[in-house]
Design a protein around this motif. Structure first.
Motif, PDB file in Angstrom:
ATOM      1  N   PHE A   1       0.828  -1.201   0.000  1.00 26.54           N
ATOM      2  CA  PHE A   1       0.000   0.000   0.000  1.00 26.54           C
ATOM      3  C   PHE A   1       0.864   1.253   0.000  1.00 26.54           C
ATOM      4  O   PHE A   1       0.584   2.207  -0.720  1.00 26.54           O
ATOM      5  CB  PHE A   1      -0.954   0.016   1.198  1.00 26.54           C
ATOM      6  CG  PHE A   1      -1.695   1.312   1.329  1.00 26.54           C
ATOM      7  CD1 PHE A   1      -2.677   1.664   0.425  1.00 26.54           C
ATOM      8  CD2 PHE A   1      -1.379   2.202   2.336  1.00 26.54           C
ATOM      9  CE1 PHE A   1      -3.340   2.876   0.523  1.00 26.54           C
ATOM     10  CE2 PHE A   1      -2.030   3.419   2.447  1.00 26.54           C
ATOM     11  CZ  PHE A   1      -3.019   3.751   1.537  1.00 26.54           C
ATOM     12  N   LEU A   2       1.917   1.271   0.806  1.00 24.61           N
ATOM     13  CA  LEU A   2       2.801   2.435   0.855  1.00 24.61           C
ATOM     14  C   LEU A   2       3.468   2.676  -0.496  1.00 24.61           C
ATOM     15  O   LEU A   2       3.607   3.825  -0.931  1.00 24.61           O
ATOM     16  CB  LEU A   2       3.850   2.276   1.949  1.00 24.61           C
ATOM     17  CG  LEU A   2       3.316   2.355   3.381  1.00 24.61           C
ATOM     18  CD1 LEU A   2       4.421   2.055   4.381  1.00 24.61           C
ATOM     19  CD2 LEU A   2       2.708   3.725   3.649  1.00 24.61           C
ATOM     20  N   LYS A   3       3.848   1.607  -1.176  1.00 23.67           N
ATOM     21  CA  LYS A   3       4.453   1.738  -2.507  1.00 23.67           C
ATOM     22  C   LYS A   3       3.441   2.318  -3.496  1.00 23.67           C
ATOM     23  O   LYS A   3       3.767   3.224  -4.263  1.00 23.67           O
ATOM     24  CB  LYS A   3       4.959   0.384  -2.994  1.00 23.67           C
ATOM     25  CG  LYS A   3       5.612   0.440  -4.342  1.00 23.67           C
ATOM     26  CD  LYS A   3       6.098  -0.918  -4.792  1.00 23.67           C
ATOM     27  CE  LYS A   3       6.680  -0.821  -6.186  1.00 23.67           C
ATOM     28  NZ  LYS A   3       7.079  -2.125  -6.705  1.00 23.67           N
ATOM     29  N   VAL A   4       2.225   1.806  -3.472  1.00 27.35           N
ATOM     30  CA  VAL A   4       1.178   2.310  -4.364  1.00 27.35           C
ATOM     31  C   VAL A   4       0.885   3.774  -4.059  1.00 27.35           C
ATOM     32  O   VAL A   4       0.742   4.601  -4.969  1.00 27.35           O
ATOM     33  CB  VAL A   4      -0.108   1.453  -4.250  1.00 27.35           C
ATOM     34  CG1 VAL A   4      -1.280   2.103  -4.966  1.00 27.35           C
ATOM     35  CG2 VAL A   4       0.139   0.057  -4.795  1.00 27.35           C
ATOM     36  N   LEU A   5       0.819   4.119  -2.786  1.00 26.31           N
ATOM     37  CA  LEU A   5       0.552   5.498  -2.384  1.00 26.31           C
ATOM     38  C   LEU A   5       1.671   6.432  -2.852  1.00 26.31           C
ATOM     39  O   LEU A   5       1.399   7.540  -3.329  1.00 26.31           O
ATOM     40  CB  LEU A   5       0.365   5.590  -0.874  1.00 26.31           C
ATOM     41  CG  LEU A   5      -0.114   6.929  -0.335  1.00 26.31           C
ATOM     42  CD1 LEU A   5      -1.450   7.327  -0.947  1.00 26.31           C
ATOM     43  CD2 LEU A   5      -0.238   6.865   1.176  1.00 26.31           C
ATOM     44  N   GLN A   6       2.910   6.002  -2.759  1.00 24.41           N
ATOM     45  CA  GLN A   6       4.030   6.815  -3.235  1.00 24.41           C
ATOM     46  C   GLN A   6       3.946   7.026  -4.739  1.00 24.41           C
ATOM     47  O   GLN A   6       4.166   8.135  -5.226  1.00 24.41           O
ATOM     48  CB  GLN A   6       5.364   6.157  -2.872  1.00 24.41           C
ATOM     49  CG  GLN A   6       5.703   6.228  -1.408  1.00 24.41           C
ATOM     50  CD  GLN A   6       6.940   5.425  -1.056  1.00 24.41           C
ATOM     51  OE1 GLN A   6       7.328   4.494  -1.754  1.00 24.41           O
ATOM     52  NE2 GLN A   6       7.565   5.780   0.057  1.00 24.41           N
ATOM     53  N   GLN A   7       3.617   5.966  -5.470  1.00 23.39           N
ATOM     54  CA  GLN A   7       3.482   6.086  -6.914  1.00 23.39           C
ATOM     55  C   GLN A   7       2.327   7.018  -7.279  1.00 23.39           C
ATOM     56  O   GLN A   7       2.448   7.849  -8.177  1.00 23.39           O
ATOM     57  CB  GLN A   7       3.264   4.710  -7.557  1.00 23.39           C
ATOM     58  CG  GLN A   7       4.479   3.827  -7.494  1.00 23.39           C
ATOM     59  CD  GLN A   7       4.184   2.396  -7.930  1.00 23.39           C
ATOM     60  OE1 GLN A   7       3.042   1.989  -8.061  1.00 23.39           O
ATOM     61  NE2 GLN A   7       5.246   1.630  -8.157  1.00 23.39           N
ATOM     62  N   LEU A   8       1.220   6.891  -6.564  1.00 23.94           N
ATOM     63  CA  LEU A   8       0.069   7.737  -6.821  1.00 23.94           C
ATOM     64  C   LEU A   8       0.396   9.196  -6.516  1.00 23.94           C
ATOM     65  O   LEU A   8      -0.009  10.095  -7.257  1.00 23.94           O
ATOM     66  CB  LEU A   8      -1.137   7.282  -6.004  1.00 23.94           C
ATOM     67  CG  LEU A   8      -2.418   8.079  -6.226  1.00 23.94           C
ATOM     68  CD1 LEU A   8      -2.911   7.904  -7.655  1.00 23.94           C
ATOM     69  CD2 LEU A   8      -3.490   7.652  -5.251  1.00 23.94           C
ATOM     70  N   THR A   9       1.140   9.434  -5.470  1.00 22.11           N
ATOM     71  CA  THR A   9       1.544  10.791  -5.119  1.00 22.11           C
ATOM     72  C   THR A   9       2.351  11.413  -6.252  1.00 22.11           C
ATOM     73  O   THR A   9       2.164  12.585  -6.588  1.00 22.11           O
ATOM     74  CB  THR A   9       2.350  10.793  -3.805  1.00 22.11           C
ATOM     75  OG1 THR A   9       1.536  10.247  -2.771  1.00 22.11           O
ATOM     76  CG2 THR A   9       2.799  12.184  -3.420  1.00 22.11           C
ATOM     77  N   GLN A  10       3.220  10.631  -6.870  1.00 20.18           N
ATOM     78  CA  GLN A  10       4.008  11.134  -7.994  1.00 20.18           C
ATOM     79  C   GLN A  10       3.119  11.441  -9.197  1.00 20.18           C
ATOM     80  O   GLN A  10       3.305  12.459  -9.872  1.00 20.18           O
ATOM     81  CB  GLN A  10       5.087  10.118  -8.379  1.00 20.18           C
ATOM     82  CG  GLN A  10       6.163   9.968  -7.332  1.00 20.18           C
ATOM     83  CD  GLN A  10       7.117   8.822  -7.622  1.00 20.18           C
ATOM     84  OE1 GLN A  10       6.875   7.993  -8.500  1.00 20.18           O
ATOM     85  NE2 GLN A  10       8.210   8.768  -6.876  1.00 20.18           N
ATOM     86  N   VAL A  11       2.141  10.589  -9.452  1.00 25.06           N
ATOM     87  CA  VAL A  11       1.218  10.817 -10.568  1.00 25.06           C
ATOM     88  C   VAL A  11       0.381  12.064 -10.311  1.00 25.06           C
ATOM     89  O   VAL A  11       0.185  12.887 -11.213  1.00 25.06           O
ATOM     90  CB  VAL A  11       0.318   9.579 -10.800  1.00 25.06           C
ATOM     91  CG1 VAL A  11      -0.797   9.876 -11.788  1.00 25.06           C
ATOM     92  CG2 VAL A  11       1.154   8.402 -11.279  1.00 25.06           C
ATOM     93  N   ILE A  12      -0.102  12.226  -9.094  1.00 22.11           N
ATOM     94  CA  ILE A  12      -0.900  13.406  -8.751  1.00 22.11           C
ATOM     95  C   ILE A  12      -0.054  14.670  -8.901  1.00 22.11           C
ATOM     96  O   ILE A  12      -0.523  15.677  -9.443  1.00 22.11           O
ATOM     97  CB  ILE A  12      -1.496  13.277  -7.336  1.00 22.11           C
ATOM     98  CG1 ILE A  12      -2.622  12.228  -7.357  1.00 22.11           C
ATOM     99  CG2 ILE A  12      -2.015  14.621  -6.831  1.00 22.11           C
ATOM    100  CD1 ILE A  12      -3.180  11.887  -5.989  1.00 22.11           C
TER     101      ILE A  12
END
Length: 130
Positions: A7-18
């Protein structure tokens, strides 16, 4: 632990996309920014934002786990900001209101004070009152 790490990895990736979507929006390309977020809705939640923003929090809570609800709230917040900057006030208000409601729901079910979430909620309230 594996689930939390994922989840933390996905959240970090999503933060970069946002961040990339907001950068596109600030440079005047709201269409590309929204397309980038649409890809994330499909990738992370297998739905379109219009459908998700129209569902009740209870329905969303039955469909998604807390991690996915956090991702959804973050996506809705970013989309609301982009729509607002593109002068689409009503669509922005719908997304921002749903993001705020999701963050409030997460506060209740997790029963943990989250400074970052509180900051996001304060920002959304400010946008909605403007």
């Amino acid at each position: 632990m594996i689930r939390k790490d994922y989840f933390l990895k996905v959240l970090q990736q999503l933060t970069q996309v946002i961040a990339r979507a907001l950068q596109l929006s600030h440079s005047g390309d709201a269409k590309a920014a929204l397309e980038l977020l649409d890809e994330q809705y499909q990738k992370q939640l297998q739905e379109q934002s219009e459908i998700l923003s129209g569902r009740s929090v209870a329905a969303l809570a039955n469909q998604y786990d807390e991690g996915q609800l956090t991702l959804l709230a973050d996506l809705l917040m970013a989309e609301g900001e982009i729509l607002s900057s593109a002068n689409k006030a009503e669509a922005a208000r719908v997304r921002l209101s749903k993001a705020l409601t999701l963050f409030q729901h997460l506060n209740q079910v997790q029963q943990v004070y989250d400074f970052e979430r509180e900051g996001k909620m304060a920002q959304i309230r400010e946008w909605l009152e403007a």
